[in-house]
Design a protein around this motif. Structure first.
Motif, mmCIF file in Angstrom:
data_model
loop_
_atom_site.group_PDB
_atom_site.id
_atom_site.type_symbol
_atom_site.label_atom_id
_atom_site.label_comp_id
_atom_site.label_asym_id
_atom_site.label_seq_id
_atom_site.Cartn_x
_atom_site.Cartn_y
_atom_site.Cartn_z
ATOM 1 N N ASP A 117 64.002 35.161 -42.199
ATOM 2 C CA ASP A 117 63.831 34.193 -41.085
ATOM 3 C C ASP A 117 62.984 32.975 -41.491
ATOM 4 O O ASP A 117 63.400 31.626 -41.228
ATOM 5 C CB ASP A 117 63.573 34.879 -39.872
ATOM 6 C CG ASP A 117 64.343 35.831 -39.422
ATOM 7 O OD1 ASP A 117 65.720 35.848 -39.728
ATOM 8 O OD2 ASP A 117 63.945 36.651 -38.225
ATOM 9 N N MET A 170 67.494 36.401 -28.242
ATOM 10 C CA MET A 170 66.887 36.802 -29.218
ATOM 11 C C MET A 170 66.025 38.031 -29.228
ATOM 12 O O MET A 170 66.181 38.788 -30.131
ATOM 13 C CB MET A 170 66.133 35.521 -29.645
ATOM 14 C CG MET A 170 65.283 35.789 -31.086
ATOM 15 S SD MET A 170 64.013 34.763 -31.413
ATOM 16 C CE MET A 170 62.887 35.184 -30.352
ATOM 17 N N PHE A 183 64.601 24.125 -26.641
ATOM 18 C CA PHE A 183 64.257 25.610 -26.081
ATOM 19 C C PHE A 183 65.328 25.871 -24.961
ATOM 20 O O PHE A 183 65.500 25.150 -24.074
ATOM 21 C CB PHE A 183 62.804 25.764 -25.619
ATOM 22 C CG PHE A 183 62.516 27.360 -24.931
ATOM 23 C CD1 PHE A 183 62.307 28.334 -25.805
ATOM 24 C CD2 PHE A 183 62.600 27.563 -23.689
ATOM 25 C CE1 PHE A 183 62.066 29.561 -25.403
ATOM 26 C CE2 PHE A 183 62.198 28.581 -23.192
ATOM 27 C CZ PHE A 183 61.957 29.829 -24.079
ATOM 28 N N PHE A 187 66.546 32.454 -25.794
ATOM 29 C CA PHE A 187 65.262 33.319 -26.007
ATOM 30 C C PHE A 187 65.590 34.873 -25.547
ATOM 31 O O PHE A 187 65.008 35.589 -26.300
ATOM 32 C CB PHE A 187 64.032 32.708 -25.659
ATOM 33 C CG PHE A 187 62.752 33.388 -25.510
ATOM 34 C CD1 PHE A 187 62.134 33.296 -26.672
ATOM 35 C CD2 PHE A 187 62.138 34.135 -24.464
ATOM 36 C CE1 PHE A 187 60.787 33.811 -26.917
ATOM 37 C CE2 PHE A 187 61.029 35.057 -24.876
ATOM 38 C CZ PHE A 187 60.523 34.468 -25.970
ATOM 39 N N SER A 191 57.048 31.024 -32.026
ATOM 40 C CA SER A 191 57.837 29.970 -32.885
ATOM 41 C C SER A 191 59.019 29.634 -31.865
ATOM 42 O O SER A 191 59.717 28.395 -32.002
ATOM 43 C CB SER A 191 58.154 30.320 -34.332
ATOM 44 O OG SER A 191 58.764 31.503 -34.399
ATOM 45 N N SER A 192 59.728 30.651 -31.391
ATOM 46 C CA SER A 192 60.595 30.331 -30.572
ATOM 47 C C SER A 192 60.588 29.329 -29.531
ATOM 48 O O SER A 192 61.176 28.637 -29.188
ATOM 49 C CB SER A 192 61.358 31.701 -30.109
ATOM 50 O OG SER A 192 62.051 32.460 -31.178
ATOM 51 N N GLN A 214 55.861 25.942 -33.635
ATOM 52 C CA GLN A 214 56.546 26.573 -34.290
ATOM 53 C C GLN A 214 55.691 27.013 -35.661
ATOM 54 O O GLN A 214 55.829 28.128 -36.222
ATOM 55 C CB GLN A 214 57.796 25.915 -34.788
ATOM 56 C CG GLN A 214 58.962 25.912 -33.666
ATOM 57 C CD GLN A 214 60.170 25.266 -34.130
ATOM 58 O OE1 GLN A 214 59.961 23.931 -34.687
ATOM 59 N NE2 GLN A 214 61.295 25.549 -34.094
ATOM 60 N N GLU A 270 60.349 25.703 -30.212
ATOM 61 C CA GLU A 270 61.557 25.157 -30.456
ATOM 62 C C GLU A 270 61.679 23.732 -29.712
ATOM 63 O O GLU A 270 61.562 23.889 -28.313
ATOM 64 C CB GLU A 270 62.705 26.042 -30.282
ATOM 65 C CG GLU A 270 64.311 25.332 -30.560
ATOM 66 C CD GLU A 270 64.449 24.830 -31.943
ATOM 67 O OE1 GLU A 270 65.231 23.876 -32.102
ATOM 68 O OE2 GLU A 270 63.961 25.776 -32.580
#
Length: 164
Positions: free
Chosen positions: A130, A24, A16, A21, A9-10, A149, A13
């Motif tokens: 989240d 995270m 991005f 990333f 899902s990241s 996502q 984005e």
């Protein structure tokens, strides 16, 4: 499965950033390490809540200070920077006291939650939080969600369901 879904899902984005990333993923790994240490101290060593904080607080201070000196110290200590403004603030002591009190209460609640509910329950609650955050952000800010996502969060939800 849950972490893989969060990573997918990241990547999906719309704006991005590889640095974001990596940060995270680093934050997730650091949080898992912190919760594992707390779980070990409360269950295997059998420390109470405040004793666990005695062990964790110096480590947290060290890593926060390391990040401060690496990322923010130049701007903070430069002429006309944050240090001069901070020392002139009349509410500094009150702000620091309230911030420290809230941080201590948060850490106590985390240790108590891990002690009574378990580390996995805390991790699963974090994933659900989240997903809710992204969903509410879409509703409130009218931000679109990409198909990647949706797929990533679906994988995370599948992991949550399989864990049950």
């Amino acid at each position: 499965i849950i972490c893989f879904g969060a990573a997918v899902s990241s990547v999906g984005e719309s704006h991005f950033s590889m640095i974001g990333f990596c940060l995270m993923i680093s934050a997730i790994c650091a949080d898992v390490l912190r919760m594992s240490c707390m779980d070990y101290l409360t269950k295997d060593v059998k420390l109470d809540t405040l004793s666990t904080l005695y062990y964790m607080a110096p480590l947290a201070f060290f890593f926060i200070a390391l990040g401060f000196f690496f990322f923010e110290a130049d701007a903070f200590f430069s002429e006309g920077g944050g240090a001069d403004k901070l020392l002139q603030s009349s509410g500094l002591v009150i702000c620091l006291f309230l911030n420290a009190t809230m941080a201590m209460l948060l850490n106590c609640s985390i240790v108590l939650f891990i002690t009574y509910a378990g580390i996995m329950t805390m991790s699963l609650a974090g994933i659900a939080k989240d997903i809710l955050t992204v969903g509410l952000g879409c509703l409130i800010f009218r931000q679109g969600v990409t198909l990647t996502q949706v797929g990533g969060y679906s994988i995370s939800l599948l992991g949550l369901a399989l864990y049950r």
